[in-house]
Scaffold this motif. Structure first.
Motif, PDB file in Angstrom:
ATOM      1  N   UNK A   1       0.838  -1.204   0.000  1.00 48.15           N
ATOM      2  CA  UNK A   1       0.000   0.000   0.000  1.00 48.15           C
ATOM      3  C   UNK A   1       0.874   1.255   0.000  1.00 48.15           C
ATOM      4  N   UNK A   2       1.892   1.270   0.860  1.00 54.47           N
ATOM      5  CA  UNK A   2       2.789   2.415   0.920  1.00 54.47           C
ATOM      6  C   UNK A   2       3.574   2.609  -0.363  1.00 54.47           C
ATOM      7  N   UNK A   3       4.106   1.525  -0.929  1.00 55.44           N
ATOM      8  CA  UNK A   3       4.890   1.622  -2.157  1.00 55.44           C
ATOM      9  C   UNK A   3       4.030   2.084  -3.325  1.00 55.44           C
ATOM     10  N   UNK A   4       2.828   1.517  -3.451  1.00 54.17           N
ATOM     11  CA  UNK A   4       1.925   1.937  -4.522  1.00 54.17           C
ATOM     12  C   UNK A   4       1.499   3.380  -4.381  1.00 54.17           C
ATOM     13  N   UNK A   5       1.265   3.825  -3.141  1.00 56.27           N
ATOM     14  CA  UNK A   5       0.876   5.217  -2.907  1.00 56.27           C
ATOM     15  C   UNK A   5       1.993   6.169  -3.310  1.00 56.27           C
ATOM     16  N   UNK A   6       3.247   5.786  -3.057  1.00 56.64           N
ATOM     17  CA  UNK A   6       4.378   6.631  -3.438  1.00 56.64           C
ATOM     18  C   UNK A   6       4.434   6.825  -4.945  1.00 56.64           C
ATOM     19  N   UNK A   7       4.208   5.760  -5.700  1.00 56.78           N
ATOM     20  CA  UNK A   7       4.202   5.866  -7.160  1.00 56.78           C
ATOM     21  C   UNK A   7       3.002   6.677  -7.632  1.00 56.78           C
ATOM     22  N   UNK A   8       1.868   6.507  -6.970  1.00 59.32           N
ATOM     23  CA  UNK A   8       0.640   7.185  -7.379  1.00 59.32           C
ATOM     24  C   UNK A   8       0.755   8.700  -7.290  1.00 59.32           C
ATOM     25  N   UNK A   9       1.585   9.202  -6.387  1.00 61.87           N
ATOM     26  CA  UNK A   9       1.719  10.654  -6.237  1.00 61.87           C
ATOM     27  C   UNK A   9       3.041  11.166  -6.799  1.00 61.87           C
ATOM     28  N   UNK A  10       3.684  10.361  -7.654  1.00 59.46           N
ATOM     29  CA  UNK A  10       4.828  10.868  -8.393  1.00 59.46           C
ATOM     30  C   UNK A  10       6.189  10.468  -7.892  1.00 59.46           C
ATOM     31  N   UNK A  11       6.281   9.491  -7.032  1.00 60.73           N
ATOM     32  CA  UNK A  11       7.574   9.073  -6.504  1.00 60.73           C
ATOM     33  C   UNK A  11       8.317   8.148  -7.452  1.00 60.73           C
ATOM     34  N   UNK A  12       9.647   8.180  -7.373  1.00 63.42           N
ATOM     35  CA  UNK A  12      10.494   7.318  -8.177  1.00 63.42           C
ATOM     36  C   UNK A  12      10.868   6.046  -7.440  1.00 63.42           C
ATOM     37  N   UNK A  13      11.813   5.280  -7.993  1.00 60.77           N
ATOM     38  CA  UNK A  13      12.201   3.996  -7.376  1.00 60.77           C
ATOM     39  C   UNK A  13      12.734   4.134  -5.960  1.00 60.77           C
ATOM     40  N   UNK A  14      13.568   5.154  -5.699  1.00 65.34           N
ATOM     41  CA  UNK A  14      14.133   5.322  -4.356  1.00 65.34           C
ATOM     42  C   UNK A  14      13.032   5.607  -3.342  1.00 65.34           C
ATOM     43  N   UNK A  15      12.151   6.528  -3.700  1.00 60.58           N
ATOM     44  CA  UNK A  15      11.044   6.888  -2.811  1.00 60.58           C
ATOM     45  C   UNK A  15      10.115   5.693  -2.613  1.00 60.58           C
ATOM     46  N   UNK A  16       9.842   4.954  -3.682  1.00 55.61           N
ATOM     47  CA  UNK A  16       8.965   3.790  -3.583  1.00 55.61           C
ATOM     48  C   UNK A  16       9.549   2.761  -2.614  1.00 55.61           C
ATOM     49  N   UNK A  17      10.851   2.515  -2.725  1.00 59.47           N
ATOM     50  CA  UNK A  17      11.491   1.536  -1.846  1.00 59.47           C
ATOM     51  C   UNK A  17      11.480   2.023  -0.399  1.00 59.47           C
ATOM     52  N   UNK A  18      11.721   3.317  -0.214  1.00 56.26           N
ATOM     53  CA  UNK A  18      11.709   3.874   1.137  1.00 56.26           C
ATOM     54  C   UNK A  18      10.314   3.767   1.753  1.00 56.26           C
ATOM     55  N   UNK A  19       9.289   4.038   0.952  1.00 52.05           N
ATOM     56  CA  UNK A  19       7.915   3.936   1.453  1.00 52.05           C
ATOM     57  C   UNK A  19       7.573   2.491   1.808  1.00 52.05           C
ATOM     58  N   UNK A  20       8.053   1.551   1.008  1.00 49.05           N
ATOM     59  CA  UNK A  20       7.818   0.127   1.269  1.00 49.05           C
ATOM     60  C   UNK A  20       8.403  -0.270   2.629  1.00 49.05           C
ATOM     61  N   UNK A  21       9.649   0.112   2.857  1.00 47.44           N
ATOM     62  CA  UNK A  21      10.321  -0.247   4.112  1.00 47.44           C
ATOM     63  C   UNK A  21       9.684   0.480   5.292  1.00 47.44           C
ATOM     64  N   UNK A  22       9.387   1.775   5.104  1.00 46.45           N
ATOM     65  CA  UNK A  22       8.822   2.569   6.198  1.00 46.45           C
ATOM     66  C   UNK A  22       7.471   2.014   6.639  1.00 46.45           C
ATOM     67  N   UNK A  23       6.607   1.680   5.687  1.00 46.73           N
ATOM     68  CA  UNK A  23       5.287   1.160   6.052  1.00 46.73           C
ATOM     69  C   UNK A  23       5.382  -0.223   6.686  1.00 46.73           C
ATOM     70  N   UNK A  24       6.354  -1.005   6.268  1.00 45.11           N
ATOM     71  CA  UNK A  24       6.568  -2.315   6.903  1.00 45.11           C
ATOM     72  C   UNK A  24       6.933  -2.121   8.377  1.00 45.11           C
ATOM     73  N   UNK A  25       7.857  -1.187   8.644  1.00 47.72           N
ATOM     74  CA  UNK A  25       8.270  -0.933  10.025  1.00 47.72           C
ATOM     75  C   UNK A  25       7.131  -0.321  10.839  1.00 47.72           C
ATOM     76  N   UNK A  26       6.343   0.534  10.203  1.00 44.30           N
ATOM     77  CA  UNK A  26       5.220   1.150  10.914  1.00 44.30           C
ATOM     78  C   UNK A  26       4.238   0.079  11.383  1.00 44.30           C
ATOM     79  N   UNK A  27       3.885  -0.852  10.502  1.00 42.48           N
ATOM     80  CA  UNK A  27       2.954  -1.906  10.893  1.00 42.48           C
ATOM     81  C   UNK A  27       3.559  -2.792  11.967  1.00 42.48           C
ATOM     82  N   UNK A  28       4.852  -3.083  11.857  1.00 40.81           N
ATOM     83  CA  UNK A  28       5.514  -3.906  12.862  1.00 40.81           C
ATOM     84  C   UNK A  28       5.469  -3.239  14.231  1.00 40.81           C
ATOM     85  N   UNK A  29       5.790  -1.937  14.273  1.00 43.80           N
ATOM     86  CA  UNK A  29       5.839  -1.216  15.550  1.00 43.80           C
ATOM     87  C   UNK A  29       4.447  -1.026  16.138  1.00 43.80           C
ATOM     88  N   UNK A  30       3.487  -0.606  15.308  1.00 42.30           N
ATOM     89  CA  UNK A  30       2.136  -0.369  15.822  1.00 42.30           C
ATOM     90  C   UNK A  30       1.476  -1.669  16.274  1.00 42.30           C
TER      91      UNK A  30
END
Length: 447
Positions: free
Chosen positions: A140-169
């Motif tokens: 969801x995070x990775x797709x959202x990053x692409x949907x609003x104009x993000x590139x590969x680096x941003x997409x990967x960062x969003x993927x990792x960040x959302x994974x950690x967010x779900x793990x922590x919450x």
């Protein structure tokens, strides 16, 4: 009337309590899995009628389910209530329980047998493991990053960040930390991830990472259920759900604002740059990103496998209709509402094809339109003392309401013209969203 309801046992009080208990257990499962108060109430009243009880009154608040049956001969009443202890989206459990409810309404079986079948549903293993559900939120995070104009680096960062967010919450939830503080921590993760992205590649726009995490955190918010309950006349439950949504959003805003202020002390400016205006040439990329978001959300909330192809198609349809409305100059709110109406109409047909409640299909398909970018822009403007930020926050709320109200309106129109909404009891003013219903002028059996 079948044999089960034609000869009620001599111990009428014991039989009544058993029926009320079974009915409330079934209603509790669909209510906690994502159904609205109207669906749960309609299910309880239909089930008690199927089991031969008359004069039954059902009532649901945000945390309590109450069912009362009055003996018409003695005017004595029996009241049962259950506390709703937890609430989490589980669309496989919702679908299976809705199918069981529909079957019991048409062909009531022995109460002990019905309870056994419900217990099997409740105690069965999840459709996917926790690891795959967490992977879903990352998509969801990775797709959202692409949907609003993000590139590969941003997409990967969003993927990792959302994974950690779900793990922590999830860890905080297991430790019974209040939901508000969970979202504060989750919201703070976005700017911190953006700071790391800025260090890795200063040429990209790190604020997109924050927006992607906001979309991921807002995807499971109960705005849809709140609007449905309110429009259906269940004002107490609708208000409670809306307060819950505001609480979650408030925690998210607090976390994002605090972390943004923190990283700004180190020279990182997360100001959203000029809005990327997509065109029809970007349509393939946007549709692909929308499908990724829908697939991720389907994993996270366990949409039944048989409905996956439908929600992917309708997710792409939602993005297409939104883009057409936006390019036509309708504005964010009206474009979102138009898209939701289109998805709601299509979901009426799709729900019958894949035997899945319309609620499951519509909520999943509309996730790509969650207004995370507007919310983040408004938050940054308010933090800088710009009053326009309040307008952006109100716009984000209006978009969320338009998505919910548009989808519900479509279902109401379909069920009013062809289905059971024309024959509902007077207290029900909205459509059934989480129960299997038969469309057709002669079909009233399933409600």
């Amino acid at each position: 009337m079948n044999d089960l309801t034609g000869a009620i046992p001599l111990d009428h009080a014991a039989y009544t309590r058993a029926v009320l208990d079974l009915t409330m257990r079934l209603a509790e499962v669909i209510f906690t899995a994502g159904a609205g108060a109207e669906d749960a109430t309609a299910a309880m009243e239909a089930l008690t009628r199927a089991y031969g009880l008359k004069g039954t009154e059902a009532n649901i608040t945000h945390t309590i389910i109450t069912l009362t049956q009055e003996d018409q001969a003695t005017h004595e009443s029996i009241t049962r209530s259950r506390n709703v202890k937890y609430r989490t989206l589980d669309y496989t459990k919702l679908t299976l329980t809705s199918e069981l409810i529909a079957e019991l309404i048409e062909h009531p079986v022995d109460i002990a047998e019905a309870r056994k079948r419900l217990a099997i549903i409740v105690s069965s293993k999840p459709q996917v493991t926790v690891r795959f559900r967490r992977l879903g939120w990352s998509l969801v995070g990775a797709g959202a990053a692409v949907l609003i104009g993000g590139g590969p680096v941003v997409m990967m960062a969003a993927f990792i960040a959302t994974y950690l967010i779900d793990l922590i919450t999830t860890t905080l939830d297991h430790r019974q930390v209040p939901l508000f503080y969970q979202t504060v921590v989750g919201g703070a993760m976005g700017p911190l991830a953006a700071a790391i992205v800025h260090i890795i590649d200063p040429t990209v726009n790190p604020s997109i990472v924050v927006v992607a995490t906001i979309i991921m955190l807002l995807a499971g918010v109960t705005t849809f259920g709140a609007v449905h309950d309110t429009l259906s006349g269940f004002y107490l439950t609708g208000t409670a759900r809306m307060v819950e949504a505001v609480l979650i959003t408030g925690g998210l805003v607090t976390g994002v604002a605090g972390a943004t202020l923190f990283v700004s002390r180190f020279g990182l400016d997360l100001t959203v740059q000029s809005r990327w205006v997509p065109t029809l040439l970007d349509l393939p990329l946007l549709l692909a990103a929308s499908v990724v978001i829908v697939i991720g959300f389907s994993l996270a909330v366990q949409v039944p496998w048989r409905a996956w192809w439908v929600v992917c198609l309708l997710g792409a349809l939602a993005e297409f209709l939104y883009l057409i409305g936006d390019l036509a100059g309708l504005g964010l709110v009206w474009a979102s509402g138009m898209s939701a109406i289109g998805v709601g109409l299509a979901a009426s047909v799709a729900a019958r094809i894949v035997r899945t409640p319309p609620l499951v299909i519509m909520v999943t398909a509309l996730v790509p339109l969650v207004p995370g970018l507007i919310l983040f822009r408004g938050l940054l403007q308010l933090s800088n003392g710009d009053i326009n930020g309040l307008l952006n926050l109100l716009t984000a709320a209006a978009v969320a309401l338009a998505l919910a109200a548009g989808a519900i309106l479509a279902q109401y129109v379909v069920q009013y013209v062809w289905g059971p909404a024309r024959r509902l009891q007077r207290r029900f003013v909205g459509p059934l969203m989480a129960l299997p219903v038969r469309l057709g002028r002669g079909s009233t059996k399933r409600i």
